[in-house]
Design an enzyme around this catalytic site. Structure first.
Site, short mmCIF file in Angstrom:
data_model
loop_
_atom_site.label_atom_id
_atom_site.label_comp_id
_atom_site.label_asym_id
_atom_site.label_seq_id
_atom_site.Cartn_x
_atom_site.Cartn_y
_atom_site.Cartn_z
N MET A 126 9.82 24.85 -0.95
CA MET A 126 8.76 23.88 -1.54
C MET A 126 9.59 22.91 -2.72
SD MET A 126 5.64 24.27 -4.11
CE MET A 126 4.25 24.85 -2.88
N LYS A 167 0.93 -1.26 -0.02
CA LYS A 167 0.04 -0.04 0.05
C LYS A 167 1.15 1.28 0.13
CE LYS A 167 -0.41 -0.14 5.22
NZ LYS A 167 -1.59 0.02 6.13
N ARG A 219 -10.84 0.21 14.85
CA ARG A 219 -10.92 0.73 13.72
C ARG A 219 -11.76 0.28 12.77
NH1 ARG A 219 -5.04 1.37 10.69
NH2 ARG A 219 -5.26 -1.07 10.52
N TYR A 248 13.73 31.41 3.35
CA TYR A 248 12.64 32.21 3.73
C TYR A 248 12.71 32.65 5.18
CZ TYR A 248 10.01 30.85 -0.51
OH TYR A 248 9.54 30.89 -1.88
#
Length: 389
Positions: A330, A50, A144, A281
């Site tokens: 980013m 997964k 769950r 930044y």
């Protein structure tokens, strides 16, 4: 298009790569051999792939597992399952999460095994045409998904529903990685709850199908358990879940897991920064002396958490340690490469081996205040996956 698999790391052409992970498939083979040593001989492995195989690339990894004899796979959602099937995976694919009942046709079309989260959901699927394959989920304490042992009538009812072919039954251990006495007691109670349901179903004459409970730490820590299947997740990828946990360092007979993944990027620019000048930044780093700074080609949009900012995270450049400075951007970040012979285009390693030095995924996970499962699985799509033997 078939993904190229290089015969060795040395063959990989990185000239056109900005940020990439290198996956050493041979380490998966090693890890599977270790897992088999920890399990009973007749237990089959479910390869948990997964979240894009925890960031390693689901189709390529699953195909490699299949070449090693793995016949079962587990994913989180139907989209992941269809991707595997369309990628050529032939084995059973178990969807561990919820699928909208309106997608029952796709479950059947792609021959997928759907987790039956509770009796009401199973009944909803049952009312729709066509026979779907399913695994009954038990709630043994995690709360769950699944029916608890107190709902034996509902659990047994699932086995009798029309249009559902029950392939097996399973649950999930939620504290099997913990060494705390309270968590060990809790895990043993989960096991007892699971066994109670299994034994009751057998006594009542039901054909259970494949029974499985052990996840990664269920395999490593509770080795006396013996069911039909086992579901290794993070240990397939060679690292502990908790970056501070040493359980995997203490396997029997000196066995060790190996991490297949390395994370790398490039140096885009090198410059001198003089005292009083800031970097990045928000004025979060100001040089107190002249330093050499490299801008490198990875950022938080690539899956590198911004939480590692300003914590002196180590990277490797030409086999030597450098440190991250300022805020992670980013698409880029800056590192202090003072005293290192470095130029534009050089490789920077965030996870993996460079020369005599190695950085594990644990560092990023610790600095991000998370587990390695998250650090690996959030590696972004624009980070190229490159495979070698």
């Amino acid at each position: 298009m078939e993904t190229k698999i290089y015969n060795s790391q040395a063959e990989i052409d990185t000239s056109k790569l900005r940020a990439w992970v290198e996956i050493d498939l041979s380490k998966f083979k090693h890890n599977i051999e270790v897992i088999k040593e920890l399990l009973h001989d007749d237990v089959q492995i479910v390869g948990v792939v997964k979240a894009n195989a925890y960031g390693h690339g689901d189709v390529v990894v699953a195909k490699y597992f299949e070449s090693l004899g793995i016949k079962y796979f587990a994913v989180a959602c139907i989209e992941e399952a269809i991707k595997l099937r369309e990628g050529g995976i032939k084995g059973d694919i178990i969807i561990l999460g919820w699928t909208p009942s309106c997608q029952k046709d796709d479950l059947i079309k792609y021959d997928l095994c759907q987790t039956l989260a509770n009796e009401a959901y199973a009944e909803e699927l049952s009312k729709l045409p066509g026979t779907v394959r399913g695994y009954v989920k038990l709630n043994t304490g995690m709360n769950r998904l699944g029916e608890p042992k107190e709902h034996m009538d509902l659990i047994e009812k699932i086995y009798t529903l029309d249009n559902i072919k029950v392939e097996g039954i399973f649950s999930h251990l939620s504290r099997s990685d913990s060494k705390l006495e309270a968590d060990i007691v809790f895990t043993k109670q989960q096991i007892a709850n699971f066994d109670y349901v299994i034994n009751k179903l057998k006594a009542d004459g039901f054909e259970l199908g494949n029974v499985h409970l052990q996840n990664s730490y269920g395999i490593v820590t509770y080795r006396d358990l013996h069911y039909d299947l086992a579901r290794p997740g993070i240990i397939l990828y060679g690292v502990p879940s908790d970056p501070l946990d040493d359980t995997l360092d203490n396997l029997p007979n000196g066995m060790k897991f190996e991490a297949p993944l390395s994370l790398r990027c490039k140096v885009a620019m090198v410059k001198d920064v003089t005292p009083g000048q800031s970097v990045g930044y928000g004025n979060n780093f100001t040089a107190t002396e002249t330093i050499k700074v490299a801008t490198v080609t990875i950022g938080y949009a690539d899956g590198l958490s911004r939480l590692v900012s300003k914590k002196d995270m180590k990277v490797l450049v030409n086999g030597k340690y450098a440190r991250q400075i300022g805020n992670v951007c980013m698409d880029q970040m800056m590192i202090d490469v003072s005293g290192i012979d470095v130029k534009e285009g050089d490789t920077v390693t965030l996870i993996g081996q460079d020369g005599d030095n190695y950085l594990s995924v644990n560092q990023i996970s610790l600095l991000s205040n998370t587990i390695t499962n998250e650090t690996l699985s959030v590696i972004g799509e624009r980070v190229k996956r490159v495979y070698h033997l």
